[in-house]
Design an enzyme around this catalytic site. Structure first.
Site, PDB file in Angstrom:
ATOM      1  N   HIS A 117       0.854  -1.179   0.000  1.00 35.96           N
ATOM      2  CA  HIS A 117       0.000   0.000   0.000  1.00 35.96           C
ATOM      3  C   HIS A 117       0.900   1.242   0.000  1.00 35.96           C
ATOM      4  CE1 HIS A 117      -3.996  -1.833   1.688  1.00 35.96           C
ATOM      5  NE2 HIS A 117      -3.535  -2.481   0.635  1.00 35.96           N
TER       6      HIS A 117
ATOM      7  N   CYS B 134      -2.096  -0.492   7.507  1.00 40.40           N
ATOM      8  CA  CYS B 134      -1.311   0.752   7.437  1.00 40.40           C
ATOM      9  C   CYS B 134      -1.377   1.523   8.758  1.00 40.40           C
ATOM     10  CB  CYS B 134      -1.808   1.609   6.282  1.00 40.40           C
ATOM     11  SG  CYS B 134      -1.512   0.807   4.685  1.00 40.40           S
TER      12      CYS B 134
ATOM     13  N   GLU C  15       0.993   3.856   1.850  1.00 43.99           N
ATOM     14  CA  GLU C  15       1.504   4.271   3.167  1.00 43.99           C
ATOM     15  C   GLU C  15       2.688   3.412   3.607  1.00 43.99           C
ATOM     16  OE1 GLU C  15      -1.586   3.482   2.235  1.00 43.99           O
ATOM     17  OE2 GLU C  15      -3.092   4.215   3.648  1.00 43.99           O
TER      18      GLU C  15
ATOM     19  N   CYS D 137      -5.964   1.763   6.210  1.00 49.11           N
ATOM     20  CA  CYS D 137      -6.614   0.524   6.652  1.00 49.11           C
ATOM     21  C   CYS D 137      -5.936   0.034   7.936  1.00 49.11           C
ATOM     22  CB  CYS D 137      -6.482  -0.537   5.562  1.00 49.11           C
ATOM     23  SG  CYS D 137      -4.782  -1.107   5.340  1.00 49.11           S
TER      24      CYS D 137
END
Lengths: 144, 144
Positions: free
Chosen positions: B46, B79, B48, B76
């Site tokens: 992801h 993260c 992040e 999420c």
């Protein structure tokens, strides 16, 4: 889980919190990891994350729908989130983590209502061995 | 956030869910990421996570105690967990994620009781631009 414990031992030798993990598909280990946050300068380098990344690279697919992750400690919210994104079939963990565990100790992330994926969970396998290693590590730290 | 949006645009061009993130310390960008789970075969890739990993590598320390993460979508659980392990000071995000967001939509991970770290959160910055990009992406997908 014996293999995951051997990886936890390796983390111990690296002076990292001793947690190990392996990803298994069709009886074959395709991902291995041991905690390396400090030595890799990587806040995400938990055993589970490293094992999942290696397994997904091996399969050429970020989805590990038929995989089982064996790990020596209950996954935290970061690792539990990663299991969900990987669509992992099954998680087998050893010791509970009352502080940051996000499967049974807190949050229940293997089956939260808002998620579209549920992970089957088995816990407690070789928990004494896993917990003893962690205890030994933190006792040594306190003495240092 | 403009830089994070440019990275989200890059994810879009890679046919990945358009989310971008940057890590800033002392006014300088030291980590950048855009969603690349599919093209990297990595469930943890992801925006992040990639930005945090790059920033920690840059500093030679997994702790990012004086850093701010700007990202275009609410993090999420994976993260959000990573932000906590990185001891991040501040999170600024654009659009909410009612499906998997783990800061304000679900779980409240920036400040859960069992965690020993709290992340300061600012939300809604450039949310229209971030949401429009996501909407455009999913509309194109449905048409495909």
């Amino acid at each position: 889980m014996t293999k995951a414990l051997a990886l936890a031992q390796r983390a111990f030798e690296l002076d990292e919190v001793p947690v190990g993990a392996v990803v298994v598909v069709d009886g074959k280990v395709i991902g291995r990891g041991c905690n390396q946050s400090v030595c890799k300068s990587d806040p995400t380098a938990h055993a589970e994350i490293l094992a999942l990344r290696q397994a997904a690279r091996h399969l050429g697919n970020y989805r590990l729908t038929s995989a089982t992750l064996y790990c020596t400690l209950e996954p935290c919210s970061m690792c539990a989130g990663a299991l969900i994104w990987a669509r992992l079939a099954r998680l087998v963990y050893a010791a509970r983590d009352p502080k940051a565990g996000a499967i049974d100790s807190h949050l229940g992330l293997a089956g939260v209502e808002f998620s579209n994926h549920r992970v089957e969970v088995v816990s407690g396998v070789m928990k004494e061995e896993a917990a003893a290693l962690l205890q030994q590590f933190f006792q040594a730290r306190r003495r240092a």
